[in-house]
Design a protein around this motif. Structure first.
Motif, PDB file in Angstrom:
ATOM      1  N   GLY A   1      -8.763 -13.923   6.131  1.00  0.00           N
ATOM      2  CA  GLY A   1      -7.722 -14.884   6.457  1.00  0.00           C
ATOM      3  C   GLY A   1      -6.396 -14.186   6.671  1.00  0.00           C
ATOM      4  N   PRO A   2      -5.355 -14.958   6.953  1.00  0.00           N
ATOM      5  CA  PRO A   2      -4.050 -14.354   7.201  1.00  0.00           C
ATOM      6  C   PRO A   2      -3.455 -13.775   5.931  1.00  0.00           C
ATOM      7  N   GLY A   3      -2.795 -12.645   6.067  1.00  0.00           N
ATOM      8  CA  GLY A   3      -2.156 -12.010   4.927  1.00  0.00           C
ATOM      9  C   GLY A   3      -0.916 -11.265   5.351  1.00  0.00           C
ATOM     10  N   ALA A   4      -0.199 -10.738   4.378  1.00  0.00           N
ATOM     11  CA  ALA A   4       1.000  -9.944   4.628  1.00  0.00           C
ATOM     12  C   ALA A   4       0.811  -8.566   4.016  1.00  0.00           C
ATOM     13  N   GLY A   5       1.148  -7.517   4.783  1.00  0.00           N
ATOM     14  CA  GLY A   5       0.962  -6.157   4.313  1.00  0.00           C
ATOM     15  C   GLY A   5       2.231  -5.334   4.402  1.00  0.00           C
ATOM     16  N   LEU A   6       2.545  -4.628   3.309  1.00  0.00           N
ATOM     17  CA  LEU A   6       3.704  -3.758   3.249  1.00  0.00           C
ATOM     18  C   LEU A   6       3.240  -2.337   2.962  1.00  0.00           C
ATOM     19  N   MET A   7       4.086  -1.356   3.298  1.00  0.00           N
ATOM     20  CA  MET A   7       3.797   0.043   3.016  1.00  0.00           C
ATOM     21  C   MET A   7       4.969   0.677   2.290  1.00  0.00           C
ATOM     22  N   THR A   8       4.669   1.734   1.552  1.00  0.00           N
ATOM     23  CA  THR A   8       5.705   2.500   0.874  1.00  0.00           C
ATOM     24  C   THR A   8       5.210   3.898   0.603  1.00  0.00           C
ATOM     25  N   ALA A   9       6.125   4.847   0.615  1.00  0.00           N
ATOM     26  CA  ALA A   9       5.794   6.204   0.199  1.00  0.00           C
ATOM     27  C   ALA A   9       5.992   6.380  -1.304  1.00  0.00           C
ATOM     28  N   ALA A  10       6.500   5.362  -1.967  1.00  0.00           N
ATOM     29  CA  ALA A  10       6.687   5.425  -3.418  1.00  0.00           C
ATOM     30  C   ALA A  10       5.348   5.344  -4.130  1.00  0.00           C
TER      31      ALA A  10
ATOM     32  N   PRO B   1       7.496   4.464   6.375  1.00  0.00           N
ATOM     33  CA  PRO B   1       7.184   3.374   5.449  1.00  0.00           C
ATOM     34  C   PRO B   1       8.314   3.122   4.478  1.00  0.00           C
ATOM     35  N   GLY B   2       8.617   1.833   4.262  1.00  0.00           N
ATOM     36  CA  GLY B   2       9.706   1.457   3.373  1.00  0.00           C
ATOM     37  C   GLY B   2       9.451   1.894   1.945  1.00  0.00           C
ATOM     38  N   THR B   3      10.505   2.183   1.238  1.00  0.00           N
ATOM     39  CA  THR B   3      10.345   2.698  -0.115  1.00  0.00           C
ATOM     40  C   THR B   3      10.812   1.729  -1.192  1.00  0.00           C
ATOM     41  N   VAL B   4      11.450   0.621  -0.845  1.00  0.00           N
ATOM     42  CA  VAL B   4      11.739  -0.425  -1.821  1.00  0.00           C
ATOM     43  C   VAL B   4      11.099  -1.710  -1.306  1.00  0.00           C
ATOM     44  N   ASN B   5       9.986  -2.062  -1.880  1.00  0.00           N
ATOM     45  CA  ASN B   5       9.280  -3.284  -1.498  1.00  0.00           C
ATOM     46  C   ASN B   5       9.356  -4.286  -2.644  1.00  0.00           C
TER      47      ASN B   5
ATOM     48  N   VAL C   1       9.260 -17.465 -12.229  1.00  0.00           N
ATOM     49  CA  VAL C   1       9.382 -16.553 -11.088  1.00  0.00           C
ATOM     50  C   VAL C   1       8.965 -15.158 -11.526  1.00  0.00           C
ATOM     51  N   THR C   2       8.151 -14.496 -10.709  1.00  0.00           N
ATOM     52  CA  THR C   2       7.763 -13.115 -10.962  1.00  0.00           C
ATOM     53  C   THR C   2       8.209 -12.249  -9.793  1.00  0.00           C
ATOM     54  N   ALA C   3       8.890 -11.155 -10.082  1.00  0.00           N
ATOM     55  CA  ALA C   3       9.263 -10.168  -9.071  1.00  0.00           C
ATOM     56  C   ALA C   3       8.549  -8.862  -9.375  1.00  0.00           C
ATOM     57  N   THR C   4       7.871  -8.315  -8.378  1.00  0.00           N
ATOM     58  CA  THR C   4       7.181  -7.042  -8.507  1.00  0.00           C
ATOM     59  C   THR C   4       7.764  -6.089  -7.484  1.00  0.00           C
ATOM     60  N   VAL C   5       8.144  -4.908  -7.917  1.00  0.00           N
ATOM     61  CA  VAL C   5       8.898  -3.980  -7.081  1.00  0.00           C
ATOM     62  C   VAL C   5       8.270  -2.600  -7.126  1.00  0.00           C
ATOM     63  N   THR C   6       8.184  -1.954  -5.969  1.00  0.00           N
ATOM     64  CA  THR C   6       7.919  -0.524  -5.903  1.00  0.00           C
ATOM     65  C   THR C   6       9.161   0.123  -5.313  1.00  0.00           C
ATOM     66  N   ALA C   7       9.681   1.123  -6.000  1.00  0.00           N
ATOM     67  CA  ALA C   7      10.969   1.703  -5.614  1.00  0.00           C
ATOM     68  C   ALA C   7      10.880   3.218  -5.532  1.00  0.00           C
ATOM     69  N   GLY C   8      11.134   3.735  -4.350  1.00  0.00           N
ATOM     70  CA  GLY C   8      11.327   5.157  -4.138  1.00  0.00           C
ATOM     71  C   GLY C   8      12.573   5.303  -3.292  1.00  0.00           C
ATOM     72  N   LEU C   9      13.533   6.034  -3.763  1.00  0.00           N
ATOM     73  CA  LEU C   9      14.854   6.014  -3.142  1.00  0.00           C
ATOM     74  C   LEU C   9      15.277   7.379  -2.618  1.00  0.00           C
TER      75      LEU C   9
ATOM     76  N   ALA D   1       0.815  -1.211   0.000  1.00  0.00           N
ATOM     77  CA  ALA D   1       0.000   0.000   0.000  1.00  0.00           C
ATOM     78  C   ALA D   1       0.849   1.261   0.000  1.00  0.00           C
ATOM     79  N   GLN D   2       0.477   2.180  -0.869  1.00  0.00           N
ATOM     80  CA  GLN D   2       1.090   3.502  -0.885  1.00  0.00           C
ATOM     81  C   GLN D   2       0.465   4.362   0.208  1.00  0.00           C
ATOM     82  N   VAL D   3       1.316   5.113   0.922  1.00  0.00           N
ATOM     83  CA  VAL D   3       0.848   6.064   1.928  1.00  0.00           C
ATOM     84  C   VAL D   3       1.505   7.401   1.644  1.00  0.00           C
TER      85      VAL D   3
END
Length: 249
Positions: A105-114, A159-163, A127-135, A79-81
């Protein structure tokens, strides 16, 4: 942001949370997991989030602020914040967004300002990699210790910026899941250096690796960068982070 413990089994209702979601179309991704880019309005901010509806039979190893650790997970949320994030309960905030999406059900949630809408993806042999990057806030992991007193209060949550979210079509053992997170992190650092950045990441980057639950065979035993699946993880993460780093503000 690295933290563990809470899942949506005890998530709050989203009553009073002004979130409206609109589905966007994403390019098809390989493998079983697909991500949806979602749009919401929250307290005057127009924001985005990515949702992976994993379904049953998938477990995740992650450093996510909500639902971190290793265990079965039915979904992942990135999620972007807003910048200058004011809340002190990021796990509850993520649970509110999940509730608004109807995730259970159970889940995993991440945050980013990106900008989550500027996500990048890469694929390598399933394999799939999905990235949000704000540095904007970056540095080296092994930074000098500037805190000399134990009574100095902890820094507020940022909030982390590289997820990074990685999905695989094959089961991994416990050790291989942990190794996969390490491999993804190594590939992230390699990509940042290849992009010409003098950093190993941001202070609160997060990683999620999702794979089918292992059966009687126990899953693939290795996910280091020279193993079959680890090499695929490394290449996919490197490609996605490099693309994101080259366009990040």
């Amino acid at each position: 942001m690295a933290a563990a413990g809470r899942t949506t089994a005890d998530q709050p209702s989203h009553q009073g949370c002004a979130i409206s979601s609109v589905r966007f179309r994403l390019p098809a991704q390989r493998g079983d997991a697909r991500a949806d880019l979602r749009d919401r309005n929250e307290e005057g901010h127009h924001l985005h989030h990515l949702v992976w509806r994993l379904g049953p039979g998938v477990r995740v190893c992650s450093s996510a602020v909500l639902g971190g650790g290793i265990g079965p997970r039915a979904w992942i949320l990135n999620a972007q914040v807003p910048g200058g994030y004011p809340r002190l309960d990021p796990d509850r905030h993520l649970a509110e967004i999940a509730a608004a999406e109807g995730l259970t059900g159970p889940g995993a949630g991440l945050m980013t300002a990106a900008d989550v809408a500027a996500y990048t993806t890469a694929h390598d042999s399933g394999v799939t990699a999905t990235v949000t990057a704000g540095l904007g806030v970056r540095g080296w992991a092994a930074a000098p210790d500037t805190t000399r007193h134990e009574d100095v209060p902890a820094a507020p949550f940022r909030p982390g910026t590289v997820n990074i979210v990685v999905t695989l079509p094959v089961a991994l053992s416990d050790a291989a899941l942990v190794n996969a997170v390490a491999t993804a992190t190594e590939a992230k650092v390699q990509a940042l250096l290849d992009a010409g950045l003098d950093c190993s990441g941001t202070p609160t980057d997060a990683v999620c690796v999702a794979a089918p639950e292992p059966g009687p065979g126990g899953g693939e035993p290795f996910a280091g960068p020279r193993s079959t699946w680890g090499a695929r993880i490394a290449r996919a993460v490197h490609s996605a982070v490099l693309a994101g780093a080259r366009t990040a503000p």
